[in-house]
Design an enzyme around this catalytic site. Structure first.
Site, mmCIF file in Angstrom:
data_model
loop_
_atom_site.group_PDB
_atom_site.id
_atom_site.type_symbol
_atom_site.label_atom_id
_atom_site.label_comp_id
_atom_site.label_asym_id
_atom_site.label_seq_id
_atom_site.Cartn_x
_atom_site.Cartn_y
_atom_site.Cartn_z
ATOM 1 N N GLY A 217 7.565 -3.158 32.831
ATOM 2 C CA GLY A 217 8.725 -2.486 32.249
ATOM 3 C C GLY A 217 9.924 -2.534 33.175
ATOM 4 N N SER A 218 10.667 -1.461 33.203
ATOM 5 C CA SER A 218 11.954 -1.453 33.901
ATOM 6 C C SER A 218 11.841 -1.500 35.418
ATOM 7 C CB SER A 218 12.766 -0.224 33.481
ATOM 8 O OG SER A 218 13.174 -0.350 32.134
ATOM 9 N N THR A 219 10.663 -1.326 35.986
ATOM 10 C CA THR A 219 10.548 -1.510 37.433
ATOM 11 C C THR A 219 10.865 -2.954 37.802
ATOM 12 O OG1 THR A 219 8.158 -1.926 37.297
ATOM 13 C CG2 THR A 219 8.862 0.346 37.734
#
Length: 489
Positions: A217-219
């Site tokens: 995801g956004s990591t």
């Protein structure tokens, strides 16, 4: 010599030659395979009949061998078994060894080349050989804090010392008790095994490093950000396109920001604000502008695709095939075919924390002989330099802002600047069930000005969209906070 005697002599000689060839083949060429054969009970008796050395954390044994009144002589026992099981693994007369029990097997059973003096002494004196000890890098308080904060939910935590690569915590839940597999009652051991492999919680899976990998995801936006800053064309205040909805080139697919929110004015936003709010459209567009190769190269610089042993085997992270700009836009926000481990995400945080120098993770600090003399010690080793010190400092400033003012606010610690990045990743399997819930992520390090620990957390399918609090920032960040606090204490 008459003909019959000559013929008998030739037959006898041929038999002796055949016997010598067979013995040579068995003792020299087949010995390794025969010793490793699961049906060779002598090997099992020999292995279990040794006093296997302890596995030690902070001076306290977490795995030891105790004398027992069975043909195997010694039985392995594990203190705080479930807490350390993803690290120790098990030593079983039925199922062999796993994790450190197998990775450091020759040290623990006393046959390692480094223990030659000890073996020579045992040969001269006739004493039973003893195994050496293996001291791990784990911080018991960090390990316990991670375990307590996960609270039985499916997930994992990895914590690293950014300056050395030493693994301070490695936890995977649900876990199991290795004592159940270490017993000498084979029927009971087999029954325990069947229970474990049939458990829907899959307690034998090491979610921290191996087997399953997860969409980050956004990591993953940290990879996009590092690639952009490394060009020299961007800084924290550079304004980039930040539409409410991004139409991906060459497709009918679109990308929106989390919750359909507006990033700034609906047209552009600074990179600082885009990371703070974890906007999707600016990072997707940024990756498309930079190109696939820039993103791939940056990910590989942080360890994507690398074969890594700590000495436990770490499953390589992957980006998958990126066949179009539309696919690149989805890859940029950690979706599509991107898969990784908590170990890898902890490495990303650690590389940024250590001024752009990523140290190779390691779990074994010291190996000792039975007399406690040191026979091997791990020295920190540089894995890569994924970003420059200047880029690392800019990324640190931006990640501190994520925790101070953005999606990572639940990782705040009074008096400590925490740098972090949240992620909520769609998993894309078992549609319509709990297995289709997003993964909740958080990767971080602290203190920002003098990093002592880098932490990555994943809650597997832990983000229930029916719950008001289901993001990585809400669920995973508090777990990282607990581990950071334990290390800093």
């Amino acid at each position: 010599m008459n003909t019959p005697l000559r013929r008998i002599s030739l037959v006898v000689m041929a038999m002796f030659v055949t016997l010598m060839v067979a013995l040579t083949s068995i003792q020299v060429f087949q010995a390794g395979d025969l010793n490793a054969d699961d049906r060779n009970r002598r090997a099992t008796y020999r292995e279990q009949g040794r006093e296997r050395g302890p596995i030690v954390v902070a001076g306290t044994p977490i795995a030891t061998s105790v004398p027992v009144d069975t043909p195997y002589a010694f039985q392995r026992t594990y203190a705080n078994g479930p807490l350390y099981a993803p690290v120790t693994g098990y030593s079983s007369i039925v199922f062999g060894q796993t994790q450190i029990e197998t990775a450091a097997n020759t040290v623990l059973n006393g046959t390692a080349p480094s223990l030659w003096r000890q073996r020579l002494g045992a040969l001269v004196t006739g004493r039973q050989p003893q195994g050496g000890s293996v001291e791990l890098t784990l911080d018991p308080e960090a390990q316990q804090a991670a375990w307590d904060a996960l609270d039985g939910r499916e997930g994992a935590v990895v914590a690293l010392d950014p300056s050395t690569g030493a693994i301070l915590a490695l936890v995977s839940t649900p876990s199991f008790d290795p004592n159940l597999l270490a017993g000498h009652d084979t029927a009971a051991v087999n029954e325990a095994w069947q229970t474990l492999i049939n458990d829907p919680g899959r307690p034998l899976v090491n979610r921290a490093i191996a087997g399953d990998t997860y969409a980050p995801g956004s990591t993953f936006k940290l990879i996009d950000l590092a690639a952009a800053l490394s060009t020299g064309d961007y800084d924290a205040e550079t304004r980039v396109p930040a539409l409410d909805v991004l139409e991906l080139p060459g497709s009918n697919a679109t990308i929106s920001n989390p919750g359909g929110a507006r990033c700034d004015d609906g047209e552009t936003a600074t990179l600082m604000l885009a990371l703070q709010k974890s906007c999707n459209t600016p990072f997707s567009q940024l990756a498309i502008t930079l190109g696939e190769q820039a993103i791939r190269d940056q990910a590989e610089a942080f360890g994507w695709g690398a074969e890594l042993s700590v000495p436990l085997t770490v499953t390589p992270s992957r980006l998958g095939e990126i066949e179009s700009e539309a696919a690149l836009g989805q890859t940029a926000i950690g979706q599509l075919d991107v898969r990784t481990t908590p170990m890898q995400m902890a490495m990303v945080a650690a590389g940024i924390a250590n001024d752009g120098e990523l140290m190779t993770p390691y779990l074994v600090a010291t190996e000792r002989a039975a007399d406690l003399s040191v026979v091997a010690e791990t020295s920190p080793d540089l894995f890569s330099e994924p970003v420059t010190p200047e880029v690392a400092r800019t990324m640190t400033e931006m990640m501190v802002n994520v925790v101070a003012n953005g999606t990572g606010s639940r990782a705040r610690i009074d008096g400590v600047d925490v740098a972090g990045k949240t992620g909520t990743a769609e998993s894309g399997f078992d549609e319509g069930t709990v297995r289709d819930y997003p993964h909740a992520w958080f990767t971080s390090f602290a203190p920002a000005e003098d990093p002592q620990v880098a932490v990555a957390v994943v809650l597997v399918n832990g983000a229930d969209p029916n719950n008001a609090e289901f993001s990585g920032g809400q669920l995973a960040a508090p777990i990282a906070k607990a581990v950071i606090e334990a290390v800093l204490r």
